[in-house]
Write an enzyme that holds these catalytic residues in place. Structure first.
Site, PDB file in Angstrom:
ATOM      1  N   HIS A 126      -7.665  -5.904   1.430  1.00 44.17           N
ATOM      2  CA  HIS A 126      -6.545  -4.992   1.182  1.00 44.17           C
ATOM      3  C   HIS A 126      -5.279  -5.798   0.941  1.00 44.17           C
ATOM      4  O   HIS A 126      -4.718  -6.390   1.862  1.00 44.17           O
ATOM      5  CB  HIS A 126      -6.374  -4.060   2.384  1.00 44.17           C
ATOM      6  N   SER A 129       0.817  -1.206   0.000  1.00 48.14           N
ATOM      7  CA  SER A 129       0.000   0.000   0.000  1.00 48.14           C
ATOM      8  C   SER A 129       0.853   1.258   0.000  1.00 48.14           C
ATOM      9  O   SER A 129       1.539   1.505  -0.969  1.00 48.14           O
ATOM     10  CB  SER A 129      -0.984  -0.036   1.157  1.00 48.14           C
ATOM     11  N   ASP A 144      -9.886  -4.272  -3.708  1.00 47.13           N
ATOM     12  CA  ASP A 144      -9.172  -3.565  -2.643  1.00 47.13           C
ATOM     13  C   ASP A 144      -9.901  -2.287  -2.252  1.00 47.13           C
ATOM     14  O   ASP A 144     -10.169  -1.437  -3.100  1.00 47.13           O
ATOM     15  CB  ASP A 144      -7.754  -3.242  -3.104  1.00 47.13           C
TER      16      ASP A 144
END
Length: 499
Positions: free
Chosen positions: A468, A220, A438
């Protein structure tokens, strides 16, 4: 006021179980350039307990890396970064070097998170030393705490979606007070916690660890960091995996719109999984949040569940499909007038333990992102955008819309860029992994990252999944593709799809 993390820090907060000590260096202590610090020897030793948790057992070691506070002025001295590692478990002659992890946020502690994540990487661990760190301004690396636990709890009573002038005034006063607290706590460090500086720390780390190339796994926000590293040091790129990818072309408003899309998409998928029509289910949640805004719900702890806390509580289980049943239970209880379960979820997000002590991930997240991001939407500009945000997501849009103005309101230092440069001409292929479901970093970001890295550099791997991130989430196809890339250097065909 809370921004949804652009990283794995939120999910990792639930797993934080371990840590080790950083250095005792004060910001600006010492004097050294990056070139002279490249020859330092790390004193690896036993990890110590930290506020985030007890010391990890097994073969984990900790050390402190000295880095320049200011890469352009060695006279400003050095700071210490807390590192953790576990040496490769296989034969020495098959060792590939170090594999550096960043778990996102920004603001997530790699020192605390890596030991709990390592179980997913046992195959990689055979040939790599697993390494992570607390980036500058995070946890044991000169971590910033902008307000006390009492002040944090008081701030939770501020409505993050103001309905009138009084609530709006309170919202922006709270934001300004937070920034002032950060300035007081961080001092001159506040101007030196940027993603670009952390990328330079990574390259210094690479040299001190003795690695010719940087092998890296970013999750991320860690993908943004990895992209910036590839831009600054394309010739030093080894095998880089970017999973749950941030859109590097987005500015402050763009990120908020992306997350509005992502979380509403995840909510729709959740509602479908429970047999509900997404539009009807969304309206039901909207009605619930409006009722909570008018009259907060009671909980068994004696604290009230506000609309802001309820929204936060809904967000947390959307990060993992395995948590969807927890969301169902919490929403059902709230419909019956009991806010206890949603409050517990919000506390998990906010790193609040049962004693009322809060973690500081969001503090570090804010000081880093507000230094990185140049755009500062005014309250007036934000109000004009709110209808568009509500259209994108009736549940999360207004929350994220207001956040664009409040997050860095009256911030003590100016932001640096509208969006990061991740172009990396000349770098080895970088594996960019996108998950179509996501919530925090929508799939479209993977495409944008690959395009910005450049032709022949960004290679997209798509997983049609939920939650995620993709690696370690249950797809043998994803895991084997990533492992083959990291272990054997096998670059998959661009646009490979795992279902």
């Amino acid at each position: 006021m809370t921004r949804f993390p652009r990283g794995a820090a939120l999910a990792a907060a639930v797993l934080l179980i371990a840590g080790c000590s950083g250095g005792d260096d004060e910001a600006g202590d010492g004097k050294a350039s990056a070139s002279s610090l490249a020859s330092q020897k790390l004193d690896w030793g036993r990890c110590k307990a930290t506020p985030e948790g007890p010391a990890p057992g097994g073969d984990w070691q900790c050390a402190t890396l000295k880095v320049p506070l200011n890469y352009t002025n060695p006279d400003d001295g050095t700071i210490g970064l807390a590192l953790i590692r576990s040496k490769a478990t296989g034969d020495d002659d098959e060792r590939l070097g170090s594999l550096l992890f960043n778990f996102g946020g920004p603001g997530g502690s790699g020192v605390s998170t890596l030991p709990s994540y390592a179980g997913l990487t046992s195959e990689l661990h055979e040939r790599y030393d697993l390494v992570s760190w607390d980036p500058r301004g995070v946890a044991e690396s000169e971590g910033v705490r902008c307000r006390s636990d009492k002040e944090i709890q008081a701030g939770e009573s501020v409505d993050a979606t103001p309905d009138d002038t009084a609530e709006e005034a309170a919202f922006f006063k709270d934001a300004a007070d937070f920034g002032a607290g950060c300035e007081k706590a961080a001092g001159k460090l506040l101007s030196h916690v940027s993603t670009a500086e952390t990328a330079r720390d990574m390259d210094l780390m690479r040299q001190v660890l003795g690695d010719e190339k940087m092998h890296y796994f970013g999750i991320s926000y860690g993908t943004e960091l990895g992209g910036v590293y590839a831009h600054l040091f394309p010739r030093n790129v080894g095998r880089l995996v970017l999973d749950a990818v941030v859109d590097p072309t987005a500015d402050t408003v763009g990120h908020a719109k992306n997350q509005s899309v992502g979380f509403q998409r995840a909510l729709d998928n959740y509602l479908k999984s429970t047999g509900q029509d997404p539009e009807e289910g969304t309206r039901k949640i909207e009605d619930l949040l409006e009722r909570i805004d008018a009259e907060p719900l009671a909980t068994t702890s004696g604290r009230e569940l506000t609309q802001t806390l309820a929204t936060t509580g809904i967000v947390l289980p959307l990060y993992s499909e395995q948590s969807w049943p927890t969301l169902t239970s919490a929403l059902d209880a709230a419909e019956d007038g009991d806010g206890t379960e949603l409050l517990a979820l919000a506390d998990g997000y906010n790193e609040r333990d049962p004693s009322g002590r809060y973690g500081t991930t969001t503090h570090s997240q804010r000081v880093i992102s507000c230094l990185d991001q140049k755009e500062r939407p005014t309250p007036e500009e934000t109000k004009k955008l709110l209808p568009e945000f509500r259209e994108i997501s009736p549940v999360f849009g207004e929350f994220l819309g207001w956040d664009t103005a409040g997050w860095c309101h009256d911030w003590p230092v100016a932001g640096l860029t509208d969006s990061p440069d991740v172009s990396a001409s000349g770098a080895e292929p970088v594996l960019v992994v996108g998950n179509t479901g996501d919530p925090a970093t929508p799939y479209e970001g993977a495409r944008k990252m690959a395009e910005e890295l450049g032709e022949g550099v960004g290679v997209v791997l798509t997983w049609k999944g939920e939650g995620h991130g993709a690696y370690g989430s249950g797809s043998d196809c994803v895991d084997s593709t990533v492992n083959s890339y990291l272990l054997d250097g096998t670059v998959p065909k661009d646009d490979k799809v795992c279902t």
